[in-house]
Structure formats: structure tokens, C-alpha cells
Motif scaffolding. Structure first.
Motif, PDB file in Angstrom:
ATOM      1  N   LEU A 212       0.828  -1.206   0.000  1.00  0.00           N
ATOM      2  CA  LEU A 212       0.000   0.000   0.000  1.00  0.00           C
ATOM      3  C   LEU A 212       0.865   1.260   0.000  1.00  0.00           C
ATOM      4  CD1 LEU A 212      -2.730  -1.152   2.543  1.00  0.00           C
ATOM      5  CD2 LEU A 212      -3.094  -0.651   0.122  1.00  0.00           C
ATOM      6  N   ARG A 213       1.975   1.229   0.705  1.00  0.00           N
ATOM      7  CA  ARG A 213       2.886   2.379   0.699  1.00  0.00           C
ATOM      8  C   ARG A 213       3.420   2.623  -0.710  1.00  0.00           C
ATOM      9  NH1 ARG A 213       7.489   1.331   4.870  1.00  0.00           N
ATOM     10  NH2 ARG A 213       8.080   3.466   4.266  1.00  0.00           N
ATOM     11  N   LEU A 214       3.764   1.545  -1.404  1.00  0.00           N
ATOM     12  CA  LEU A 214       4.260   1.693  -2.770  1.00  0.00           C
ATOM     13  C   LEU A 214       3.189   2.243  -3.702  1.00  0.00           C
ATOM     14  CD1 LEU A 214       6.461  -1.488  -3.346  1.00  0.00           C
ATOM     15  CD2 LEU A 214       7.206   0.894  -3.272  1.00  0.00           C
ATOM     16  N   LEU A 215       1.947   1.818  -3.505  1.00  0.00           N
ATOM     17  CA  LEU A 215       0.864   2.321  -4.346  1.00  0.00           C
ATOM     18  C   LEU A 215       0.709   3.829  -4.196  1.00  0.00           C
ATOM     19  CD1 LEU A 215      -1.888  -0.428  -3.832  1.00  0.00           C
ATOM     20  CD2 LEU A 215      -0.459  -0.058  -5.847  1.00  0.00           C
ATOM     21  N   LEU A 216       0.817   4.316  -2.972  1.00  0.00           N
ATOM     22  CA  LEU A 216       0.653   5.751  -2.739  1.00  0.00           C
ATOM     23  C   LEU A 216       1.875   6.546  -3.202  1.00  0.00           C
ATOM     24  CD1 LEU A 216      -1.194   7.912  -1.651  1.00  0.00           C
ATOM     25  CD2 LEU A 216      -0.329   7.477   0.648  1.00  0.00           C
ATOM     26  N   LEU A 217       3.045   5.929  -3.159  1.00  0.00           N
ATOM     27  CA  LEU A 217       4.270   6.635  -3.528  1.00  0.00           C
ATOM     28  C   LEU A 217       4.568   6.593  -5.024  1.00  0.00           C
ATOM     29  CD1 LEU A 217       6.673   5.533  -0.645  1.00  0.00           C
ATOM     30  CD2 LEU A 217       5.808   7.849  -1.065  1.00  0.00           C
ATOM     31  N   THR A 218       3.926   5.672  -5.747  1.00  0.00           N
ATOM     32  CA  THR A 218       4.220   5.526  -7.174  1.00  0.00           C
ATOM     33  C   THR A 218       3.023   5.794  -8.081  1.00  0.00           C
ATOM     34  OG1 THR A 218       3.682   3.146  -7.186  1.00  0.00           O
ATOM     35  CG2 THR A 218       5.962   3.774  -6.657  1.00  0.00           C
ATOM     36  N   GLY A 219       1.804   5.709  -7.552  1.00  0.00           N
ATOM     37  CA  GLY A 219       0.627   5.873  -8.398  1.00  0.00           C
ATOM     38  C   GLY A 219       0.392   4.678  -9.302  1.00  0.00           C
ATOM     39  N   ALA A 220       1.035   3.558  -9.021  1.00  0.00           N
ATOM     40  CA  ALA A 220       0.889   2.365  -9.860  1.00  0.00           C
ATOM     41  C   ALA A 220      -0.466   1.705  -9.638  1.00  0.00           C
ATOM     42  CB  ALA A 220       2.004   1.366  -9.557  1.00  0.00           C
ATOM     43  N   ARG A 221      -0.860   0.905 -10.599  1.00  0.00           N
ATOM     44  CA  ARG A 221      -2.071   0.106 -10.442  1.00  0.00           C
ATOM     45  C   ARG A 221      -1.807  -1.022  -9.449  1.00  0.00           C
ATOM     46  NH1 ARG A 221      -1.379   1.044 -15.980  1.00  0.00           N
ATOM     47  NH2 ARG A 221      -2.993   2.377 -16.910  1.00  0.00           N
ATOM     48  N   LYS A 222      -2.849  -1.460  -8.769  1.00  0.00           N
ATOM     49  CA  LYS A 222      -2.681  -2.505  -7.759  1.00  0.00           C
ATOM     50  C   LYS A 222      -2.056  -3.763  -8.354  1.00  0.00           C
ATOM     51  CE  LYS A 222      -6.170  -4.949  -6.437  1.00  0.00           C
ATOM     52  NZ  LYS A 222      -7.437  -5.442  -5.839  1.00  0.00           N
ATOM     53  N   SER A 223      -2.549  -4.186  -9.522  1.00  0.00           N
ATOM     54  CA  SER A 223      -2.033  -5.414 -10.134  1.00  0.00           C
ATOM     55  C   SER A 223      -0.562  -5.275 -10.521  1.00  0.00           C
ATOM     56  CB  SER A 223      -2.861  -5.784 -11.368  1.00  0.00           C
ATOM     57  OG  SER A 223      -2.792  -4.758 -12.343  1.00  0.00           O
ATOM     58  N   GLU A 224      -0.143  -4.060 -10.882  1.00  0.00           N
ATOM     59  CA  GLU A 224       1.248  -3.847 -11.284  1.00  0.00           C
ATOM     60  C   GLU A 224       2.207  -4.035 -10.118  1.00  0.00           C
ATOM     61  OE1 GLU A 224       0.492  -0.621 -14.917  1.00  0.00           O
ATOM     62  OE2 GLU A 224       0.974   0.079 -12.890  1.00  0.00           O
ATOM     63  N   ILE A 225       1.756  -3.679  -8.926  1.00  0.00           N
ATOM     64  CA  ILE A 225       2.612  -3.840  -7.744  1.00  0.00           C
ATOM     65  C   ILE A 225       2.523  -5.260  -7.203  1.00  0.00           C
ATOM     66  CG2 ILE A 225       2.906  -3.153  -5.335  1.00  0.00           C
ATOM     67  CD1 ILE A 225       4.047  -1.167  -7.323  1.00  0.00           C
TER      68      ILE A 225
END
Length: 377
Positions: A212-225
Motif C-alpha cells: 500500500l505504501r508503494l501504491l501511494l508513492l508511485t501511483g501504480a495500479r494494484k495489479s502492477e505492484i
């Protein structure tokens, strides 16, 4: 004696076969050809030639296999192919070569189309029946989800028309329109909400928190992370490569120093091919919603979805003065029109820019209006 007798019998049989083969080779070619033709005529006709699949009857029947949809018939009482049989024999193999998410089509058809039309012949389904089915579907699904199912149904019917199974004028989905959708809601975390979220995530050692931290810091899609592999992580280049993104092309997720630190601290590094392995290290974690629900409820953010973290990242970019082009590249949007949904977020910067020009023009106008007054005095 018995062994000697058996050996002698085998030798005699081999000698007879050799003599027959030699006799066959000495036979005239015309006689050998006639012999072969007689043998072919006497062979059982187990395989029949298949006609070119121009219509429904020309397509070969697929062998029956144990399947989830075994409760649906493959043929109607009149012997015609049912919709379910058409989808599984023709449509899905066709889409498998053309659409990465063909399994989603299979699931939607099985869950929502087969129960009503699975045992029906496609050409006998009327458009009014499809409209009534779509209306009933709204009792189970949101309008946007109903439209996705309808889109699959329309694609099925379009293929049936192209295959000559259904006349274009008799397509079941002809004239059936998608449901009107409300303007999609927009939910962005405020800076205060984002800080509170990051604080509670930093206090957890669970890999769901790091995702979740990476999602907020990168704007990536959930599936991509969640499906990211270590082989695609390039810490020295500050990026994660996504071999096949939503657009079907390779895209890159750019990493800040904080995002790099998260990746460097993941326990899966060197132990699993996945950044976030599931219960089996051979597969990635399937979902993080259960943990996300706990966190958002604790922070009183019940209306925030995981995907809203991506929107929040975009809003912070635009409000900080970055261009929509930069936001498009960071988010991996293939179509710039998709990024335009964030255009209104940078209004403060635009208003400031407009004021700059206004002040310049205003000062000149004011000087001109004051000049005649001074001359009169």
C-alpha cells in the motif's frame, strides 16, 4: 521340446512374411496399386472430412469434458448448437488469441449469461429478452458492471454474425444500449489524510502495508505492484518495468528514494521471484483488501478505495505544479484524454498564471487612464 517347437514356429512365420514381402515387391506396379486401393476401401471410416466452417453446422462438436457448465445443454431439442456451446467451442478459442483478459469473458458469461440464455439457440434470442435480462441484472450488479457483461454478450453476438450463424438483422443485442452511468465519483486523500495513512502503514511489518505504501508513492495500479517480479526491479535506475501493462505495452513505474527504501527492505528479496509472494512462494499475493479494510476503518476512511491511492498520487502531482504530460507518463496512461480528468486539480496554479497576465495588462491600462487626468490638472 516345447521351447524348440515355439522357436521353429516363430522362424517359419518370419520366413513366410519375408517371402510375402518379396513376392509383393516383385508384383507389377498396377497390381500393387490395386491391392492398396482394396485395402483402403476395406478400412473402417472412423475419420470423416470436415467441411470448411462457414456456418454453425460445419463446426465440429467439441468432445465432452467435465466442466463447470455441464448443467447446460450443448444442443437444443432440434439439434441446434446452444449459446453455451458456441461460446466455449468457438468464441473463447477465438478470443484467447486476441484478448489477454479472455478468462474474464468466460467467467462473466458463465455467471450472468448462461443462466438465462445458455440453453438457447443464439438466433432465437430476441432483443427484447436481452433488455429485460439487463434490467434484472441491475438487481445484482452495479450499472457499470452490467455494461461490462453486456459488452461481452455483444461481442459474442458479433462473432456469431461474422461466422454466418446469425443474420446481422437478427442479432440478439441489436438495438440494446448500455446503461447510463452517473458521473464517476472522485475521492482524493487530503495531505493530512495521506500522512496519517502513511504513518500507520510504516508501523506495520506486514507485506500488505508495504504494498500500500508503494501504491501511494508511485501511483501504480494494484495489479502492477502485487504481480511485480524482482527481475523487473531496477533500483539503480529508479524504476520497475511492467512487461505487459494495461495498454498492452511495456511501461515503467518510477521510484522515489522512499519507494526504493521500501523495496530494499522487503523480506522476499532473494527468496521469491515475486516482490509480494502469496502463501506459496511460486505465486504472488492474491489480494490485500482485507488488510486495507482494517486500516481504512481505523482511520475513518471507509469511503476510500485502494484505487483512490492512484488518484491521490495524481492529484498531488498536478497540484504541485507538474504538467498533465508528466502525470500521464507517471501513471502510464496510453491516451492523454484519460489524464484530463485531473486537469481541474491544477486550477490554483492556472489562476495564478492568469493573474500574472491580468496584473501586467491592468497596470498598463491604469497608467493610460490616469495620464489624461493628470494633464487636465
Amino acid at each position: 521340446m516345447t521351447k524348440a517347437h515355439d522357436m521353429q514356429a516363430a522362424m517359419d512365420q518370419t520366413q513366410n512374411q519375408t517371402q510375402n514381402q518379396a513376392q509383393h515387391l516383385n508384383t507389377a506396379p498396377e497390381e500393387r496399386l490395386a491391392h492398396l486401393q482394396d485395402a483402403a476401401d476395406n478400412m473402417p471410416k472412423e475419420v470423416e472430412s470436415q467441411p470448411t466452417p462457414q456456418n454453425e453446422e460445419a463446426w465440429p462438436e467439441q468432445p465432452e469434458e467435465p466442466r463447470e457448465n455441464a448443467k447446460y445443454r450443448r444442443r437444443t431439442k432440434s439439434g441446434k448448437r446452444t449459446l453455451m456451446a458456441f461460446v466455449e467451442d468457438i468464441y473463447l478459442p477465438h478470443m484467447r488469441l486476441r484478448k489477454r483478459s479472455w478468462t474474464v469473458d468466460a467467467r462473466l458469461a458463465s455467471r450472468f449469461i448462461y443462466p438465462t440464455f445458455g440453453n438457447r439457440e443464439i438466433r432465437n434470442i430476441r432483443a427484447i429478452e436481452v433488455e429485460h435480462w439487463l434490467d434484472r441484472l441491475t438487481n445484482k450488479l452495479a450499472p457499470s458492471s452490467c455494461n461490462r457483461v453486456l459488452a461481452v454478450f455483444k461481442t459474442i453476438c458479433s462473432l456469431a454474425v461474422r461466422q454466418g450463424i446469425v443474420p446481422a438483422s437478427a442479432s440478439p443485442c441489436s438495438g440494446v444500449f448500455s446503461l447510463k452511468l452517473q458521473t464517476p465519483r472522485e475521492r482524493y486523500l487530503s495531505p493530512d489524510e495521506a500522512v496519517r495513512l502513511m504513518t500507520i502503514l510504516e508501523q506495520s511489518e506486514r507485506q500488505e502495508a508495504q504494498a500500500l505504501r508503494l501504491l501511494l508513492l508511485t501511483g501504480a495500479r494494484k495489479s502492477e505492484i502485487l504481480k511485480a517480479r524482482w527481475e523487473n526491479v531496477h533500483l539503480d535506475l529508479h524504476m520497475i518495468s511492467v512487461p505487459i501493462s494495461k495498454s498492452g505495452k511495456t511501461r515503467y513505474i518510477f521510484l522515489s528514494d522512499a519507494a526504493r527504501d521500501i523495496l530494499a527492505g522487503l523480506k522476499s528479496r532473494g527468496k521469491s521471484p515475486w516482490l509480494f509472494p502469496g502463501r506459496s512462494s511460486r505465486k504472488p499475493i492474491s489480494d490485500i483488501f482485507a488488510y486495507w479494510k482494517e486500516v481504512r476503518d481505523e482511520l475513518n476512511l471507509a469511503d476510500v478505495r485502494i484505487h483512490d491511492l492512484r488518484h491521490t498520487f495524481a492529484s498531488f502531482l498536478v497540484n504541485a505544479g507538474h504538467t498533465l504530460y508528466e502525470a500521464q507518463k507517471m501513471l502510464g496512461h496510453a491516451d492523454p484524454r484519460t489524464t484530463m480528468r485531473y486537469a481541474h486539480l491544477g486550477q490554483d496554479a492556472l489562476v495564478t498564471a492568469a493573474e500574472t497576465v491580468s496584473k501586467l495588462l491592468g497596470s498598463g491600462t491604469q497608467a493610460q487612464t490616469q495620464a489624461p487626468t493628470e494633464a487636465l490638472v
